[in-house]
Design a protein around this motif. Structure first.
Motif, short mmCIF file in Angstrom:
data_model
loop_
_atom_site.label_atom_id
_atom_site.label_comp_id
_atom_site.label_asym_id
_atom_site.label_seq_id
_atom_site.Cartn_x
_atom_site.Cartn_y
_atom_site.Cartn_z
N ASP A 55 3.16 -3.73 -1.31
CA ASP A 55 2.26 -3.35 -0.57
C ASP A 55 1.33 -2.63 -1.11
O ASP A 55 -0.09 -2.84 -0.58
CB ASP A 55 2.67 -2.91 0.77
CG ASP A 55 3.62 -3.68 1.66
OD1 ASP A 55 3.19 -5.19 1.39
OD2 ASP A 55 4.40 -3.62 2.33
N ASP A 56 1.72 -1.38 -1.75
CA ASP A 56 0.67 -0.40 -2.09
C ASP A 56 0.00 -1.07 -3.32
O ASP A 56 -1.48 -0.69 -3.53
CB ASP A 56 1.38 0.64 -2.74
CG ASP A 56 2.17 1.67 -1.61
OD1 ASP A 56 1.77 1.45 -0.46
OD2 ASP A 56 3.06 2.43 -2.12
N ARG A 65 7.71 -1.91 -0.40
CA ARG A 65 6.55 -0.75 -0.42
C ARG A 65 5.70 -0.74 -1.41
O ARG A 65 4.34 -0.34 -1.46
CB ARG A 65 7.00 0.70 -0.09
CG ARG A 65 7.88 0.78 1.49
CD ARG A 65 7.57 2.11 1.60
NE ARG A 65 8.29 3.07 0.81
CZ ARG A 65 9.86 3.50 0.91
NH1 ARG A 65 10.63 2.81 1.98
NH2 ARG A 65 10.22 4.01 -0.12
N MET A 66 6.35 -0.80 -2.56
CA MET A 66 5.45 -0.76 -4.02
C MET A 66 4.46 -1.90 -4.13
O MET A 66 3.40 -1.80 -4.52
CB MET A 66 6.40 -0.67 -5.08
CG MET A 66 6.98 0.64 -5.47
SD MET A 66 8.56 0.53 -6.56
CE MET A 66 7.57 -0.34 -7.92
N ARG A 111 -2.94 -3.27 -1.73
CA ARG A 111 -4.08 -2.24 -0.96
C ARG A 111 -4.83 -1.76 -2.17
O ARG A 111 -6.11 -1.73 -1.95
CB ARG A 111 -3.24 -1.03 -0.41
CG ARG A 111 -2.69 -1.52 1.19
CD ARG A 111 -2.63 -0.37 1.91
NE ARG A 111 -1.27 0.36 1.48
CZ ARG A 111 -0.24 0.42 1.92
NH1 ARG A 111 0.14 -0.71 2.77
NH2 ARG A 111 0.73 1.13 1.25
N GLU A 112 -4.36 -1.41 -3.14
CA GLU A 112 -5.17 -0.85 -4.41
C GLU A 112 -6.10 -1.76 -4.85
O GLU A 112 -7.34 -1.61 -5.26
CB GLU A 112 -4.08 -0.48 -5.58
CG GLU A 112 -3.46 0.78 -5.20
CD GLU A 112 -2.47 1.25 -6.36
OE1 GLU A 112 -2.50 0.62 -7.16
OE2 GLU A 112 -1.71 2.37 -5.94
#
Length: 283
Positions: free
Chosen positions: A277-278, A274-275, A281-282
């Motif tokens: 993926d985040d 998840r980290m 996205r950033e």
């Protein structure tokens, strides 16, 4: 240059003065902190249930190295959650060094004697450096301990190294951290992070950059107070070293890891994904 940033005027007690900041960190990074705390507890419980022979250094020393890893993880998390990021990063080097030696000893059991004699090699070099440093001192300058005492200690260390050679049939080797890591197959986990942690631990100029508040070419202030940066990444990379240490020790001793460690590792992997993926996205 102004005095400090938004923390200006506050006298921060490093023990009791960061309550609001700690509360913020506990809320903002709850999941990575929970995994870190749970991993440290699981590691302690795992070791507590092991049946280790006190007469077998090949069991005893790797187990002690793992406990140092677990304790180091707790210390690192305490520093980081209190806003001492750079100091916590310096502690991360200890986790890597423990893992390097733990894994190296398992891959090359015959290196155990080199590990045990390392203190003698280090002490002999340190004492020799002190004597060399004193050569230019004027005669009236007090030498404490005396040169004679240091020379006697060097002679004792030399004798121990000679005894080692007689017993082992070879001279003692000064095995560096990355040699341990490469033999243990964990060097790929240390690239980059080891250098960064070393810079923080040894006060390299690079480690001071976080203290400077810059606007373009102008230095506005020196930062005072909590330092957060990539908090989750620091904890997660640190946890990985301990997970690998746990797995290697369990394999070395021929025991299974508890189910809670396996479940925790799945949570760790899910959070790491998840980290990642985040972060994408950033960008």
């Amino acid at each position: 240059m102004r005095g400090a940033d938004s923390m200006s005027g506050q006298c921060l007690d490093p023990i009791n003065g960061r309550g609001p900041y700690i509360e913020k960190m506990l809320g903002r990074h709850a999941e990575s902190l929970k995994i870190t705390c749970s991993l440290a507890t699981a590691g302690e419980l795992f070791v507590a249930k092991l049946k280790i022979s006190a007469d077998d250094p090949h069991q005893l020393i790797p187990t002690c190295l793992l406990i140092r890893q677990v304790s180091g993880l707790r210390a690192l998390a305490l520093l980081a959650v209190n806003g001492f990021y750079t100091e916590a990063l310096g502690h991360q080097r200890g986790l890597m060094e423990a893992l390097a030696r733990l894994s190296g000893l398992m891959a090359r059991p015959e290196w155990l004697q080199d590990y045990l004699i390392q203190d003698v090699l280090n002490r002999k070099k340190m004492l020799g450096d002190i004597l060399s440093f004193r050569q230019d001192w004027p005669p009236e300058m007090v030498r404490e301990p005396s040169d004679e005492v240091l020379q006697q200690q060097i002679a004792e260390a030399t004798q121990r190294l000679m005894d080692f050679k007689a017993e082992q049939g070879r001279t003692a080797r000064d095995i560096k951290t990355f040699d341990w890591a490469q033999i243990g197959g964990v060097d790929h986990l240390m690239y980059g992070r080891f250098v960064m942690a070393s810079e923080a631990l040894h006060f390299a100029p690079k480690s001071l950059e976080n203290l400077l508040v810059v606007n373009g070419e102008e230095l506005e202030s020196i930062r005072i107070g909590p330092e957060e940066k990539d908090f989750d990444h620091l904890l997660m990379t640190s946890c990985r070293y301990v997970f690998v240490g746990l797995q290697k020790l369990a394999s070395h001793l021929g025991v299974d890891l508890p189910d809670d460690v396996e479940d925790l590792h799945q949570r760790f992997n899910a959070l790491e994904e998840r980290m990642a993926d985040d972060a994408l996205r950033e960008e």
